[in-house]
Scaffold this motif. Structure first.
Motif, mmCIF file in Angstrom:
data_model
loop_
_atom_site.group_PDB
_atom_site.id
_atom_site.type_symbol
_atom_site.label_atom_id
_atom_site.label_comp_id
_atom_site.label_asym_id
_atom_site.label_seq_id
_atom_site.Cartn_x
_atom_site.Cartn_y
_atom_site.Cartn_z
ATOM 1 N N ILE A 90 -15.149 7.573 44.582
ATOM 2 C CA ILE A 90 -15.829 7.721 43.262
ATOM 3 C C ILE A 90 -14.902 8.152 42.152
ATOM 4 C CG2 ILE A 90 -17.974 8.023 41.980
ATOM 5 C CD1 ILE A 90 -19.041 8.171 45.046
ATOM 6 N N LEU A 123 -24.504 3.279 44.358
ATOM 7 C CA LEU A 123 -23.321 3.399 43.621
ATOM 8 C C LEU A 123 -23.003 2.301 42.801
ATOM 9 C CD1 LEU A 123 -21.176 5.323 46.264
ATOM 10 C CD2 LEU A 123 -22.201 6.238 44.249
ATOM 11 N N ILE A 129 -17.950 5.088 35.299
ATOM 12 C CA ILE A 129 -18.011 5.057 36.783
ATOM 13 C C ILE A 129 -17.029 4.135 37.403
ATOM 14 C CG2 ILE A 129 -19.138 5.457 38.871
ATOM 15 C CD1 ILE A 129 -21.561 6.517 36.855
ATOM 16 N N VAL A 169 -16.353 2.688 41.357
ATOM 17 C CA VAL A 169 -16.289 2.782 42.847
ATOM 18 C C VAL A 169 -15.393 1.710 43.405
ATOM 19 C CG1 VAL A 169 -18.030 2.258 44.514
ATOM 20 C CG2 VAL A 169 -18.772 3.284 42.218
#
Length: 75
Positions: free
Chosen positions: A4, A47, A59, A61
């Protein structure tokens, strides 16, 4: 293993990620985001939801390829 990354310059502290995946993301104070840089594959769905819910798309991932011998119990 899932990696992450959060662009903390882009993050505005909306905390949608902390609401959707509190075991990974926490808000410290009103705007400082703390997060675990790696998570188990079992948390991938949470996530993905957290990343998609981020209003500023801060973000990322990604899957980490772990060699088979690193996760095998065999000698």
């Amino acid at each position: 293993m899932v990696r992450i990354a959060v662009d903390l310059n882009r993050c505005q502290g909306y905390a949608q990620c902390a609401f959707l995946a509190p075991e990974i993301f926490t808000l410290h104070g009103e705007e400082a985001l703390l997060y675990a840089p790696e998570a188990d594959e079992a948390q991938r769905a949470k996530l993905a939801q957290a990343a998609a819910a981020c209003p500023v798309q801060a973000i990322l991932v990604d899957t980490v390829d772990v060699p088979a011998e690193a996760v095998s119990d065999a000698p």
